[in-house]
Design a protein around this motif. Structure first.
Motif, PDB file in Angstrom:
ATOM      1  N   LEU A 147      91.609  72.188  46.485  1.00  0.00           N
ATOM      2  CA  LEU A 147      90.488  73.218  47.024  1.00  0.00           C
ATOM      3  C   LEU A 147      90.187  72.890  48.403  1.00  0.00           C
ATOM      4  O   LEU A 147      90.203  71.750  48.912  1.00  0.00           O
ATOM      5  CB  LEU A 147      89.463  72.989  45.979  1.00  0.00           C
ATOM      6  CG  LEU A 147      89.580  73.264  44.686  1.00  0.00           C
ATOM      7  CD1 LEU A 147      88.427  72.724  43.845  1.00  0.00           C
ATOM      8  CD2 LEU A 147      89.608  74.816  44.119  1.00  0.00           C
ATOM      9  N   ARG A 148      89.544  73.830  48.927  1.00  0.00           N
ATOM     10  CA  ARG A 148      88.896  73.502  50.448  1.00  0.00           C
ATOM     11  C   ARG A 148      87.719  72.603  50.507  1.00  0.00           C
ATOM     12  O   ARG A 148      87.555  71.709  51.092  1.00  0.00           O
ATOM     13  CB  ARG A 148      88.491  75.043  50.985  1.00  0.00           C
ATOM     14  CG  ARG A 148      89.712  75.818  51.750  1.00  0.00           C
ATOM     15  CD  ARG A 148      89.396  76.609  52.568  1.00  0.00           C
ATOM     16  NE  ARG A 148      88.532  77.756  52.059  1.00  0.00           N
ATOM     17  CZ  ARG A 148      89.011  78.793  51.413  1.00  0.00           C
ATOM     18  NH1 ARG A 148      90.515  78.882  51.850  1.00  0.00           N
ATOM     19  NH2 ARG A 148      88.641  79.629  50.953  1.00  0.00           N
ATOM     20  N   PRO A 160      90.467  66.452  41.269  1.00  0.00           N
ATOM     21  CA  PRO A 160      90.362  67.454  42.248  1.00  0.00           C
ATOM     22  C   PRO A 160      90.712  67.022  43.782  1.00  0.00           C
ATOM     23  O   PRO A 160      90.252  65.612  44.183  1.00  0.00           O
ATOM     24  CB  PRO A 160      88.709  67.677  42.190  1.00  0.00           C
ATOM     25  CG  PRO A 160      88.270  66.434  41.653  1.00  0.00           C
ATOM     26  CD  PRO A 160      89.275  65.698  40.723  1.00  0.00           C
ATOM     27  N   PHE A 161      91.091  67.820  44.601  1.00  0.00           N
ATOM     28  CA  PHE A 161      91.496  67.388  45.957  1.00  0.00           C
ATOM     29  C   PHE A 161      90.772  68.338  46.899  1.00  0.00           C
ATOM     30  O   PHE A 161      91.075  69.556  47.032  1.00  0.00           O
ATOM     31  CB  PHE A 161      93.217  67.261  46.182  1.00  0.00           C
ATOM     32  CG  PHE A 161      93.295  66.911  47.708  1.00  0.00           C
ATOM     33  CD1 PHE A 161      93.590  65.499  47.679  1.00  0.00           C
ATOM     34  CD2 PHE A 161      93.507  67.785  48.686  1.00  0.00           C
ATOM     35  CE1 PHE A 161      94.247  64.945  49.195  1.00  0.00           C
ATOM     36  CE2 PHE A 161      93.718  67.365  49.892  1.00  0.00           C
ATOM     37  CZ  PHE A 161      94.085  65.957  50.200  1.00  0.00           C
ATOM     38  N   TYR A 162      90.040  67.820  47.835  1.00  0.00           N
ATOM     39  CA  TYR A 162      89.267  68.644  48.838  1.00  0.00           C
ATOM     40  C   TYR A 162      89.595  68.538  50.371  1.00  0.00           C
ATOM     41  O   TYR A 162      89.742  67.520  50.763  1.00  0.00           O
ATOM     42  CB  TYR A 162      87.789  68.376  48.831  1.00  0.00           C
ATOM     43  CG  TYR A 162      86.831  68.598  47.361  1.00  0.00           C
ATOM     44  CD1 TYR A 162      87.085  69.922  46.688  1.00  0.00           C
ATOM     45  CD2 TYR A 162      86.774  67.289  46.707  1.00  0.00           C
ATOM     46  CE1 TYR A 162      86.565  69.819  45.487  1.00  0.00           C
ATOM     47  CE2 TYR A 162      86.262  67.447  45.511  1.00  0.00           C
ATOM     48  CZ  TYR A 162      85.988  68.843  44.822  1.00  0.00           C
ATOM     49  OH  TYR A 162      85.460  68.759  43.551  1.00  0.00           O
ATOM     50  N   ASP A 195      89.454  65.678  52.724  1.00  0.00           N
ATOM     51  CA  ASP A 195      90.701  64.540  52.542  1.00  0.00           C
ATOM     52  C   ASP A 195      91.618  64.891  53.388  1.00  0.00           C
ATOM     53  O   ASP A 195      92.825  64.245  53.649  1.00  0.00           O
ATOM     54  CB  ASP A 195      91.092  64.408  51.256  1.00  0.00           C
ATOM     55  CG  ASP A 195      89.848  63.868  50.172  1.00  0.00           C
ATOM     56  OD1 ASP A 195      89.282  63.211  50.635  1.00  0.00           O
ATOM     57  OD2 ASP A 195      89.762  64.457  49.171  1.00  0.00           O
ATOM     58  N   GLY A 196      91.746  66.393  54.109  1.00  0.00           N
ATOM     59  CA  GLY A 196      92.774  66.611  54.955  1.00  0.00           C
ATOM     60  C   GLY A 196      93.769  67.345  54.284  1.00  0.00           C
ATOM     61  O   GLY A 196      93.827  67.553  52.942  1.00  0.00           O
ATOM     62  N   LYS A 213      99.861  61.776  50.642  1.00  0.00           N
ATOM     63  CA  LYS A 213      98.404  61.892  49.851  1.00  0.00           C
ATOM     64  C   LYS A 213      98.940  62.216  48.237  1.00  0.00           C
ATOM     65  O   LYS A 213      98.383  61.623  47.181  1.00  0.00           O
ATOM     66  CB  LYS A 213      97.626  62.773  50.270  1.00  0.00           C
ATOM     67  CG  LYS A 213      96.738  62.377  51.673  1.00  0.00           C
ATOM     68  CD  LYS A 213      96.090  63.493  52.146  1.00  0.00           C
ATOM     69  CE  LYS A 213      95.097  63.191  53.528  1.00  0.00           C
ATOM     70  NZ  LYS A 213      96.066  63.242  54.453  1.00  0.00           N
ATOM     71  N   THR A 214     100.030  63.037  48.220  1.00  0.00           N
ATOM     72  CA  THR A 214     100.551  63.367  47.082  1.00  0.00           C
ATOM     73  C   THR A 214     101.023  62.005  46.672  1.00  0.00           C
ATOM     74  O   THR A 214     100.798  61.827  45.027  1.00  0.00           O
ATOM     75  CB  THR A 214     101.657  64.297  46.916  1.00  0.00           C
ATOM     76  OG1 THR A 214     101.342  65.570  47.907  1.00  0.00           O
ATOM     77  CG2 THR A 214     102.218  64.850  45.674  1.00  0.00           C
TER      78      THR A 214
END
Length: 443
Positions: free
Chosen positions: A354-355, A380-382, A386-387, A393-394
């Motif tokens: 998500l943004r 969740p990934f923002y 977090d860029g 990152k994955t």
């Protein structure tokens, strides 16, 4: 294995469909006449088949998800058009002109060419990385014909080109070749393809009105997403699988009559209602954010192949890793709900990009999954914090969530760039491509 065999069989039928006409048409002809004729037959039969693939036939979609189906449809339209242009030039050089018939052929090719160029520009993002194309699209972005809904309407004028093309080949067969068998073969191909088009555009919408759904509940998940619960007036929704989607048409004068695809967030284990979530991402979806309970709709479906990793999952040690980008989380909700209803104990991981935290939704559903699925992990990934979610990152997420590559099935849904990054990372980890399942969000 059975599905793969049927896929190959369907593709073989598609690519070999010109051969019956070619066998009748080219018998006894020398190369200078037969070669351009064969190119024209390929173009004709594959352009006609575009009417069939555009009709979303269930017997094909069952084995190819509609996302892949649409991409094949677009690519083959361009291939068939290129063959048509080659046929036109080669035949004119080798045969000369056949006045009456050639006029229809030329008109068909020019109309196909115009509509194809416009469709590639305004209905796809195939050329989005080319800077000059982006500049042109931005420059004409406010023109009437550049709107997606308008372009979708204009795209239907391909039927005019198909009719003109059929007049061209049928008159060539009858008036120039004097071959009644060939004439009937050309006409048969046209009638079958036109039948699919008529069913899709005229008959199917009428049949859908016999099975009306009512919106029974409206929930605003956040300021951009609304969830709708739909109940069938005949008492029971159609059969579907978790992760699939439907085409929804609102039967209300305040909405356009066009249909739009939306993912099902419900699971088939609940036989009483369907649910979808719709993000505010355009004119139509903006208006639908204010839809009221009691509104009548028609529902066509189901479509999509994201259900395949769920086959017999409880009888295996298979893990399920779900990667969602933005509103691409909606089919994942249906998949997780199905696992919850089945009391599945398989490891399941949902990674949602998500943004920012304001876009996080479905708190009730996520809490239920975390409580009732014993091996469920939500990550969740923002991106604002977090860029960009890149390969590094994955891999870090996979490591922290203890994702077992060897026994996992990976399901991806979201923007194409997002899915390409995830897929590339998985391939670099030696994950077989048949274990990576994806659909673009937006058709």
């Amino acid at each position: 294995m059975k599905r793969k065999a049927i896929q190959y069989m369907i593709l073989a039928i598609y690519f070999l469909s010109p051969l019956p006409i070619a066998f009748i048409s080219l018998k006894g002809l020398n190369f200078s006449i037969a070669a351009p004729a064969f190119i024209g037959i390929l173009s004709y039969t594959w352009l006609l088949s575009e009417l069939i693939t555009a009709a979303r036939p269930k017997f094909i979609e069952k084995y190819f998800s509609l996302d892949k189906f649409h991409r094949f449809h677009g690519i083959m339209a361009i291939v068939a058009l290129a063959l048509g242009l080659l046929h036109k030039e080669w035949a004119s050089f080798a045969w000369g002109e056949f006045e009456f018939s050639t006029v229809f052929g030329d008109f068909a090719i020019m109309l196909f060419l115009l509509l194809t160029v416009l469709s590639v520009f305004f209905m796809t993002n195939w050329l989005g990385k080319i800077k000059i194309i982006k500049i042109v699209k931005d420059a004409v972005g406010n023109f009437f014909f550049s709107k997606y809904s308008v372009m979708k309407f204009l795209h239907n004028f391909n039927i005019v080109a198909i009719i003109a093309l059929s007049v061209h080949v049928i008159t060539i067969a009858y008036l120039v070749r004097g071959d009644m068998t060939l004439t009937m073969m050309y006409a048969l191909y046209f009638i079958v393809s036109l039948g699919f088009y008529v069913y899709h555009k005229l008959i199917r919408p009428i049949l859908l009105k016999k099975n009306i759904y009512t919106i029974t509940d409206v929930v605003n998940e956040n300021d951009q997403i609304v969830s709708l619960t739909l109940a069938a007036e005949n008492g029971r929704p159609f059969d579907y699988k978790a992760g699939q989607f439907i085409y929804l048409r609102v039967l209300d004068g305040n909405y356009s009559f066009e249909e739009h695809p939306f993912s099902l967030t419900s699971a088939p284990e609940n036989p009483h209602a369907l649910s979808v979530s719709i993000k505010d991402s355009g004119d139509y979806t903006h208006i639908i954010q204010r839809i009221k309970a009691g509104t009548k709709v028609t529902v066509e479906g189901p479509y999509g192949g994201l259900w395949q990793p769920l086959e017999d999952i409880q009888n295996t040690d298979k893990s399920l890793v779900l990667f969602a980008g933005g509103v691409g989380v909606t089919p994942m909700l249906g998949i997780l709900e199905s696992l919850r209803q089945k009391n599945a104990t398989n490891k399941a991981v949902l990674i949602w990009s998500l943004r920012n935290e304001n876009e996080l939704a479905y708190a009730t559903e996520l809490a239920a999954f975390q409580k009732e699925l014993p091996n469920f992990t939500f990550v969740p990934f923002y991106s604002t914090r977090d860029g960009y979610l890149d390969a590094e990152k994955t891999e870090a997420i996979f490591e922290s969530a203890a994702v077992p590559y060897a026994t996992s099935e990976f399901v991806l849904c979201g923007p194409k760039g997002f899915m390409h990054t995830i897929e590339s990372t998985l391939v670099s980890k030696k994950v077989p491509k048949q274990k990576i399942h994806f659909e673009s969000f937006g058709l």
